[in-house]
Design a protein around this motif. Sequence first.
Motif, PDB file in Angstrom:
ATOM      1  N   SER A 191      42.219  36.357  33.004  1.00 15.06           N
ATOM      2  CA  SER A 191      41.839  37.676  33.522  1.00 15.06           C
ATOM      3  C   SER A 191      41.569  37.307  35.006  1.00 15.06           C
ATOM      4  CB  SER A 191      40.957  38.311  32.874  1.00 15.06           C
ATOM      5  OG  SER A 191      40.815  39.700  33.472  1.00 15.06           O
ATOM      6  N   SER A 250      39.747  39.198  38.493  1.00 14.50           N
ATOM      7  CA  SER A 250      39.201  40.332  39.044  1.00 14.50           C
ATOM      8  C   SER A 250      38.924  40.070  40.538  1.00 14.50           C
ATOM      9  CB  SER A 250      38.081  40.925  38.214  1.00 14.50           C
ATOM     10  OG  SER A 250      38.241  41.237  36.930  1.00 14.50           O
ATOM     11  N   CYS A 309      37.391  41.762  44.183  1.00 20.48           N
ATOM     12  CA  CYS A 309      36.941  43.229  44.758  1.00 20.48           C
ATOM     13  C   CYS A 309      36.723  42.837  46.310  1.00 20.48           C
ATOM     14  CB  CYS A 309      35.524  43.514  44.199  1.00 20.48           C
ATOM     15  SG  CYS A 309      34.790  44.823  44.760  1.00 20.48           S
ATOM     16  N   LEU A 343      38.948  47.092  44.198  1.00 23.41           N
ATOM     17  CA  LEU A 343      39.149  46.221  42.887  1.00 23.41           C
ATOM     18  C   LEU A 343      40.426  46.030  42.153  1.00 23.41           C
ATOM     19  CD1 LEU A 343      37.352  44.747  40.765  1.00 23.41           C
ATOM     20  CD2 LEU A 343      37.133  47.061  39.304  1.00 23.41           C
ATOM     21  N   VAL A 384      42.612  43.948  39.246  1.00 24.89           N
ATOM     22  CA  VAL A 384      42.458  42.950  38.120  1.00 24.89           C
ATOM     23  C   VAL A 384      43.876  42.879  37.534  1.00 24.89           C
ATOM     24  CG1 VAL A 384      41.777  43.069  35.668  1.00 24.89           C
ATOM     25  CG2 VAL A 384      40.168  44.230  37.435  1.00 24.89           C
TER      26      VAL A 384
END
Length: 148
Positions: free
Chosen positions: A119, A121, A123, A138, A140
Amino acid sequence: LGLIMTGVNYFLSSGLKILRINQAKMEIQRDARRNLNLINKKLREAKKSTVVVDRYDVSQPPWSQIEFTTIENEAYKFYQKGTKLYMSDVTRNSNQIIAENLRHITFCYPNLPNNEIISISLCFEMWTRTPNARSLQLSVEKVRIMND
């Protein structure tokens, strides 16, 4: 005439503020998409056993670096250093900034048997030229690594 000019000035300044915020939002959304696509493309070629999630140094957030080797035996590293995202081609000994305005990146690769999902992520944060206004994005994405 003075009241009309005040009203026009208010609407023009409001429109300019909205334009600047939307422009910043589009720019960081574009950066997020472009960088997620690049990381995704490289990670799909990775060997599962070579993936290491760490951090560049102690001043950086945990899980803000990923290092791996592809099936063609090319080594790559993606990491955050300050507000910049770097891609390092370890095999060719090259390092480049691929994004600025990065607030945070996190790689999550659980150490479970037969787990090949990573995963990511991202930002991004960008201050607009308008006082006290900024845009945040953001993003993901999950990447499946199929190579042993």
